[in-house]
Design an enzyme around this catalytic site. Structure first.
Site, short mmCIF file in Angstrom:
data_model
loop_
_atom_site.label_atom_id
_atom_site.label_comp_id
_atom_site.label_asym_id
_atom_site.label_seq_id
_atom_site.Cartn_x
_atom_site.Cartn_y
_atom_site.Cartn_z
N HIS A 163 -4.83 15.07 6.83
CA HIS A 163 -4.27 16.16 6.11
C HIS A 163 -4.44 15.92 4.52
O HIS A 163 -4.15 14.83 3.98
CB HIS A 163 -2.71 16.21 6.25
CG HIS A 163 -2.31 16.66 7.51
ND1 HIS A 163 -1.33 16.36 8.35
CD2 HIS A 163 -3.01 17.97 8.45
CE1 HIS A 163 -1.21 17.28 9.42
NE2 HIS A 163 -2.24 18.07 9.50
N GLU A 166 -2.16 14.26 2.22
CA GLU A 166 -1.48 13.17 2.75
C GLU A 166 -2.50 11.82 2.35
O GLU A 166 -2.70 10.99 3.12
CB GLU A 166 -1.31 12.98 4.17
CG GLU A 166 -0.24 14.00 4.39
CD GLU A 166 0.07 14.30 5.88
OE1 GLU A 166 -0.23 13.67 6.82
OE2 GLU A 166 1.04 15.26 6.23
N HIS A 309 -0.31 9.33 8.89
CA HIS A 309 0.25 10.64 8.28
C HIS A 309 1.30 10.11 7.14
O HIS A 309 1.87 9.08 7.33
CB HIS A 309 0.50 11.53 9.05
CG HIS A 309 -0.38 12.39 9.94
ND1 HIS A 309 -1.07 13.43 9.67
CD2 HIS A 309 -1.39 11.75 11.03
CE1 HIS A 309 -2.28 13.57 10.58
NE2 HIS A 309 -2.12 12.70 11.04
N GLU A 368 4.18 8.21 10.57
CA GLU A 368 4.51 9.18 9.33
C GLU A 368 5.00 8.07 8.51
O GLU A 368 6.12 7.59 8.37
CB GLU A 368 5.58 10.13 9.84
CG GLU A 368 5.29 11.35 10.81
CD GLU A 368 4.12 12.18 10.15
OE1 GLU A 368 3.77 12.23 9.02
OE2 GLU A 368 3.88 13.02 10.89
#
Length: 404
Positions: A163, A166, A309, A368
């Site tokens: 992403h 990110e 991420h 994450e």
């Protein structure tokens, strides 16, 4: 000293290059604004900042001060040779020279394709046992590279920078590669683990930047001459602020691109077309970045995969019951090492982790990293690195145990 802004430059990148802070750079150039992009050809004044001043505190000792700032005692003494340091009195002002970190990967500023290519080349020279391969290219032709470390039978894959906003996961993964390679080269431990021994059991293939076009857009903004300028502005609802952009340069969310119940994800997202996030594309694997990752995974047949991420400090480890029996146990181990929370996720499809579990029935994880609002601030990099490093070491150890 004067400096002419080059294409791709940002305030943080220039500050990193000259080892100054951005506040000093802004002060020396009153016309600059931290929130506005720099234009190539602009002439800047870069202040010299080779040292700073420290006021001695009660209880300080020279050796402790040197250690606090990452200096040798000799370097501290040399910088203050004009002073009598036999008695270190509180209030004394010491000159603290800016240390050379001795590192290749530098996470103090934006990190994109330019930094990745240079650092991969430098790491290869420093540690010739590494391997660097081009596994594909982005929409705009930027190479997508993979870096191999280790030569053991257990095969692990870690990807980052999928992403766009990110992108901080890219220098985090590159920093881990440098730390692990250095530890293996010198016979040292990393997070208490003998890396030379571990890398005889495990092969790590890292893809540090899956979405180089998107990372460039987030970090540098939209140039008027960008080949997709008009479409990007339209997809971004007319705004020229792209810091929140997640997708690739065609407005497709790469982590919604994989053939794992893609049609259900498409219906759930209900996106009407390209945009900053959540558009899964016209069909699975429509984007070259996702194709490169899927083909590389099929070629290598990894035993365990991790997708980095941001943000949330969570570890997703399951997928519709297709995950192997060891998946949750490994997730809990990764959680213990990082301080993150293992989460059994529902209502999500078409991600890389989902596809990996569905396709191969092997442990796959979405991590994450950190907590906050994307893009996470670069000032958080040291803390994020402290969280990610032990998690990745634990992932390598877990993979080694799976093939014993």
């Amino acid at each position: 000293m004067p400096y002419v802004v080059q294409p791709g430059d940002t305030l943080l990148r220039i500050a990193r290059t000259f080892n100054v802070n951005t506040e000093a750079l802004l002060a020396a150039n009153p016309g600059l604004h931290a929130a506005r992009p720099l234009f190539p050809g602009l002439l800047l004044s870069v202040p010299a900042q080779t040292a700073f001043i420290y006021r001695v505190q009660s209880g300080d000792a020279l050796l402790g001060i040197a250690g606090k700032f990452g200096l040798s005692l000799q370097a501290l003494l040399q910088a203050n040779r004009h002073q009598d340091l036999k008695k270190l009195l509180p209030g004394l002002l010491l000159t603290i020279p800016c240390p050379d970190s001795g590192r290749i990967v530098d996470g103090r500023a934006e990190y994109g394709q330019r930094e990745l290519a240079a650092d991969a080349e430098a790491l290869l020279k420093a540690y010739p046992f590494l391997q660097v391969e081009r596994i594909g290219a982005s929409v705009m032709g930027k190479p997508i590279i993979a870096v191999r470390l280790g030569d053991g039978p257990a095969k692990v894959h870690v990807n980052a920078g999928m992403h766009a906003n990110e992108w901080i996961t890219t220098p985090l993964l590159m920093t881990f590669l440098e730390d692990a390679a250095k530890a293996a080269s010198f016979g040292q431990k990393l997070c208490g683990v003998d890396m030379r021994s571990l890398l005889q059991q495990v092969t790590l293939w890292a893809v540090p930047l899956v979405n180089p076009d998107g990372a460039e857009l987030v970090q540098e903004g939209l140039r008027p001459d960008h080949p997709h300028a008009q479409e990007l502005l339209r997809w971004n609802r007319g705004s020229d602020r792209f810091q929140r952009w997640k997708a690739n340069i065609r407005g497709v969310d790469l982590n919604d691109q994989f053939p794992a119940f893609w049609e259900e994800e498409q219906a759930r997202r209900d996106a009407d077309g390209p945009g900053p996030r959540d558009y899964p594309g016209p069909h699975p694997l429509s984007e070259p970045e996702a194709v490169a990752l899927a083909e590389f995974t099929a070629e290598q047949q990894f035993d365990l995969a991790v997708a980095l991420h941001t943000q949330g400090q969570e570890i997703y480890w399951n997928y519709r019951g297709y995950e192997p029996v060891d998946a949750e146990r490994i997730a809990r181990r990764l959680a213990r090492e990082s301080g993150y929370k293992p989460v059994k996720l529902t209502g999500s499809d078409a991600g890389y982790k989902d596809w990996f579990i569905l396709q191969y029935r092997k442990p796959g994880y979405t991590v994450e990293v950190g907590y906050g609002l994307n893009p996470l601030p670069i000032e958080a990099f040291p803390d994020l690195n402290d969280e990610v490093r032990p998690l990745l070491v634990a992932a390598l150890e877990a993979a080694a145990s799976l093939v014993l």
